[in-house]
Design a protein around this motif. Sequence first.
Motif, PDB file in Angstrom:
ATOM      1  N   GLU A  76       0.867  -1.188   0.000  1.00  0.00           N
ATOM      2  CA  GLU A  76       0.000   0.000   0.000  1.00  0.00           C
ATOM      3  C   GLU A  76       0.903   1.237   0.000  1.00  0.00           C
ATOM      4  OE1 GLU A  76      -3.763  -0.316   2.596  1.00  0.00           O
ATOM      5  OE2 GLU A  76      -2.362  -1.704   3.532  1.00  0.00           O
ATOM      6  N   TYR A  77       1.379   1.628  -1.163  1.00  0.00           N
ATOM      7  CA  TYR A  77       2.404   2.667  -1.249  1.00  0.00           C
ATOM      8  C   TYR A  77       1.916   4.021  -0.743  1.00  0.00           C
ATOM      9  CZ  TYR A  77       4.439  -0.917  -4.219  1.00  0.00           C
ATOM     10  OH  TYR A  77       4.925  -2.105  -4.692  1.00  0.00           O
ATOM     11  N   TYR A  78       0.615   4.235  -0.742  1.00  0.00           N
ATOM     12  CA  TYR A  78       0.050   5.504  -0.301  1.00  0.00           C
ATOM     13  C   TYR A  78      -0.108   5.562   1.215  1.00  0.00           C
ATOM     14  CZ  TYR A  78      -3.942   2.373  -0.243  1.00  0.00           C
ATOM     15  OH  TYR A  78      -4.758   1.300  -0.012  1.00  0.00           O
ATOM     16  N   TYR A  79       0.040   4.422   1.892  1.00  0.00           N
ATOM     17  CA  TYR A  79      -0.221   4.380   3.330  1.00  0.00           C
ATOM     18  C   TYR A  79       0.956   4.979   4.091  1.00  0.00           C
ATOM     19  CZ  TYR A  79      -1.923   2.624   7.799  1.00  0.00           C
ATOM     20  OH  TYR A  79      -2.387   2.532   9.086  1.00  0.00           O
ATOM     21  N   PRO A  80       0.715   5.837   5.103  1.00  0.00           N
ATOM     22  CA  PRO A  80       1.820   6.545   5.767  1.00  0.00           C
ATOM     23  C   PRO A  80       2.595   5.734   6.796  1.00  0.00           C
ATOM     24  CG  PRO A  80      -0.289   7.247   6.679  1.00  0.00           C
ATOM     25  CD  PRO A  80      -0.613   6.353   5.516  1.00  0.00           C
ATOM     26  N   GLY A  81       2.117   4.538   7.168  1.00  0.00           N
ATOM     27  CA  GLY A  81       2.781   3.775   8.221  1.00  0.00           C
ATOM     28  C   GLY A  81       3.868   2.856   7.696  1.00  0.00           C
ATOM     29  N   HIS A  82       4.499   2.114   8.611  1.00  0.00           N
ATOM     30  CA  HIS A  82       5.534   1.157   8.242  1.00  0.00           C
ATOM     31  C   HIS A  82       4.903  -0.136   7.719  1.00  0.00           C
ATOM     32  CE1 HIS A  82       8.045   3.858  10.651  1.00  0.00           C
ATOM     33  NE2 HIS A  82       9.056   3.358   9.964  1.00  0.00           N
ATOM     34  N   GLY A  83       5.707  -0.899   6.989  1.00  0.00           N
ATOM     35  CA  GLY A  83       5.230  -2.135   6.399  1.00  0.00           C
ATOM     36  C   GLY A  83       5.678  -3.367   7.164  1.00  0.00           C
ATOM     37  N   TYR A  84       5.299  -4.516   6.621  1.00  0.00           N
ATOM     38  CA  TYR A  84       5.601  -5.804   7.248  1.00  0.00           C
ATOM     39  C   TYR A  84       7.110  -6.033   7.338  1.00  0.00           C
ATOM     40  CZ  TYR A  84       5.604 -10.892   7.928  1.00  0.00           C
ATOM     41  OH  TYR A  84       5.826 -12.158   8.404  1.00  0.00           O
ATOM     42  N   THR A  85       7.836  -5.734   6.269  1.00  0.00           N
ATOM     43  CA  THR A  85       9.278  -5.993   6.239  1.00  0.00           C
ATOM     44  C   THR A  85      10.008  -5.214   7.325  1.00  0.00           C
ATOM     45  OG1 THR A  85       9.168  -6.390   3.853  1.00  0.00           O
ATOM     46  CG2 THR A  85      11.341  -5.956   4.800  1.00  0.00           C
ATOM     47  N   ASP A  86       9.740  -3.906   7.417  1.00  0.00           N
ATOM     48  CA  ASP A  86      10.390  -3.078   8.436  1.00  0.00           C
ATOM     49  C   ASP A  86      10.042  -3.548   9.843  1.00  0.00           C
ATOM     50  OD1 ASP A  86      11.616  -1.493   6.575  1.00  0.00           O
ATOM     51  OD2 ASP A  86      10.121   0.104   6.653  1.00  0.00           O
ATOM     52  N   THR A  87       8.785  -3.948  10.039  1.00  0.00           N
ATOM     53  CA  THR A  87       8.329  -4.337  11.375  1.00  0.00           C
ATOM     54  C   THR A  87       8.964  -5.645  11.820  1.00  0.00           C
ATOM     55  OG1 THR A  87       6.231  -3.207  10.964  1.00  0.00           O
ATOM     56  CG2 THR A  87       6.297  -4.763  12.798  1.00  0.00           C
ATOM     57  N   VAL A  88       9.012  -6.624  10.931  1.00  0.00           N
ATOM     58  CA  VAL A  88       9.640  -7.903  11.280  1.00  0.00           C
ATOM     59  C   VAL A  88      11.125  -7.698  11.570  1.00  0.00           C
ATOM     60  CG1 VAL A  88      10.296 -10.178  10.405  1.00  0.00           C
ATOM     61  CG2 VAL A  88       7.986  -9.330  10.049  1.00  0.00           C
ATOM     62  N   TYR A  89      11.779  -6.883  10.754  1.00  0.00           N
ATOM     63  CA  TYR A  89      13.201  -6.609  10.988  1.00  0.00           C
ATOM     64  C   TYR A  89      13.410  -5.962  12.357  1.00  0.00           C
ATOM     65  CZ  TYR A  89      17.856  -4.612  10.569  1.00  0.00           C
ATOM     66  OH  TYR A  89      19.163  -4.258  10.804  1.00  0.00           O
ATOM     67  N   ALA A  90      12.552  -5.010  12.720  1.00  0.00           N
ATOM     68  CA  ALA A  90      12.680  -4.340  14.016  1.00  0.00           C
ATOM     69  C   ALA A  90      12.504  -5.331  15.162  1.00  0.00           C
ATOM     70  CB  ALA A  90      11.661  -3.210  14.126  1.00  0.00           C
ATOM     71  N   LEU A  91      11.532  -6.235  15.037  1.00  0.00           N
ATOM     72  CA  LEU A  91      11.301  -7.243  16.078  1.00  0.00           C
ATOM     73  C   LEU A  91      12.501  -8.175  16.222  1.00  0.00           C
ATOM     74  CD1 LEU A  91       7.597  -8.071  15.196  1.00  0.00           C
ATOM     75  CD2 LEU A  91       8.355  -7.211  17.416  1.00  0.00           C
ATOM     76  N   LEU A  92      12.981  -8.698  15.104  1.00  0.00           N
ATOM     77  CA  LEU A  92      14.094  -9.643  15.152  1.00  0.00           C
ATOM     78  C   LEU A  92      15.379  -8.961  15.602  1.00  0.00           C
ATOM     79  CD1 LEU A  92      13.432 -11.677  11.864  1.00  0.00           C
ATOM     80  CD2 LEU A  92      12.858 -12.317  14.210  1.00  0.00           C
ATOM     81  N   ASN A  93      15.605  -7.747  15.137  1.00  0.00           N
ATOM     82  CA  ASN A  93      16.829  -7.031  15.483  1.00  0.00           C
ATOM     83  C   ASN A  93      16.889  -6.713  16.970  1.00  0.00           C
ATOM     84  OD1 ASN A  93      19.311  -5.709  14.594  1.00  0.00           O
ATOM     85  ND2 ASN A  93      18.283  -3.788  15.081  1.00  0.00           N
ATOM     86  N   ASN A  94      15.728  -6.556  17.600  1.00  0.00           N
ATOM     87  CA  ASN A  94      15.671  -6.259  19.027  1.00  0.00           C
ATOM     88  C   ASN A  94      15.372  -7.491  19.877  1.00  0.00           C
ATOM     89  OD1 ASN A  94      15.765  -3.096  19.555  1.00  0.00           O
ATOM     90  ND2 ASN A  94      14.684  -3.423  17.622  1.00  0.00           N
TER      91      ASN A  94
END
Length: 506
Positions: A359-377
Amino acid sequence: MEFDTWANTPPHWRKDYGDDNHIAINTLGDFGDNKVSVASSFKDGSIWYAWIDYNGNQLEVRTNQTDERPNEPKLSQPLNLAEILGGTEAFIGFTSTTGGAFANHDILSWKFEQIVTRGDISYSPTKIKIGQPVTFIASVTETNIGNSSADTRWTIKKLSGETLYVSDEPADALTYIFTSSGTYLVTADIQGYPIAQNTITLLEIEVPEKPPIVVRAGETVKIKFRLPKIASADIAFVVDQSSSYKDDIATFKAKANELVKAFDQFGESVYYALTGFSDFPRFYDRTGDFAYRLHQALTGDKEKFIKQIKALTLYHGGDTPESQLEAIYQTVNKLQWRTGSLRIIFLATDANFHNRDWEYYYPGHGYTDTVYALLNNKITLYGLAGSGKMDDLTKLSKATGGNAYPLSANSREIVSHINKAFAALQTSGELVLKADNSDYVESITPEKIDIGKMSAGDEVQLTVTFKEGAFENVKFSLFLQTDKEAFLEKQPVILMNDRDFDSVKK
């Protein structure tokens, strides 16, 4: 921004504003409790100076009876003006009122300008230890107020806001000794305008500590540990507050209360946090909605946490997918997770997710960024699914090693599942031994230990070889931790050179 010289009191006012000399930040017509009394009178005919600064996240107000800008603000408040106003453009101006009384307000001069102060803070040593000096160095990369790094002033605060240090004189470097564990904010500023800020986290949890061992440089020793019952844990609940969750919110509140009681078996080592979401307010023109909101920072006060759970209310949301991914992403990055704790997020929702990945028009973060943030932390996510779809919730949970459970399931069944999953975080996977100063450790064997079939109380033995060298005596610690980076036990080490070691032995 309000400068007030009149005391408004009941019964004519719904609140008691009985302070005839204060400043306040009004948001949507109300300042709540965010006002500060000013000792000297605004209305004695003297000239006053004021500075109002906004950096996109924080509004700060300073006042003085001279034109010297104070280093510390008189009043400050976290504020997202773009969200409140519904855009990034606004008018700036003045207004005043006296009701039936009389007052004369004179604005002698004013200006609006964009202050640019950018820079960086470096520090040495890079591995900061309690009780040892660390030197911070400021560098200014861009400024439009004509100052250099030599004009830097320093502030060190605890995360709670308590100020520990404020520099008396400007300097481009600061040497400081932290005397206790915690998370600290180190800020360098010019004329009160921050050029950089670093967050310094020292070990925050209490780890079972063995008596120190004294070893000779170059020596090889065997160190034994026993697996404890549980590591310290930080648990965040992220809750759907959109209108579609109305059929599930009461069930969630009851389940959350039961889960907290179930975790009582782990003692005071568990901290809780609460965040919520509906959706971006202006994305669907729903005033009052939010993509992320912090209700309770991590706390060991269970009663305080449960009180916030009970106070949860619902908003709009605007459509069926909601801002779960944005809320998770912000929860991961904005909570002050404790160093060395197991980190868990429970996501309670009944809807699928908006996803910026497609959803390129959506202002929030996507699945890829969120999973990376969870795993990285090193955070494991578990889903508590309401009456709606579970597809996205299950996918996200399993991507972090967690799972999703229906909220409608029997309470004891959910608690049983979560308890098993919670315990599995430290009774499965691998153990590693790490030093908080690896400069003096040659090797640790085995590098990892599989604990899949081990239980609390089982013994673990590792062999550590220390480096040779003509260095002075040093103190550091070895930490036994899980592959989720949760600390289980601490072994202090005193490493001595040959001369001092032989002297101690004699």
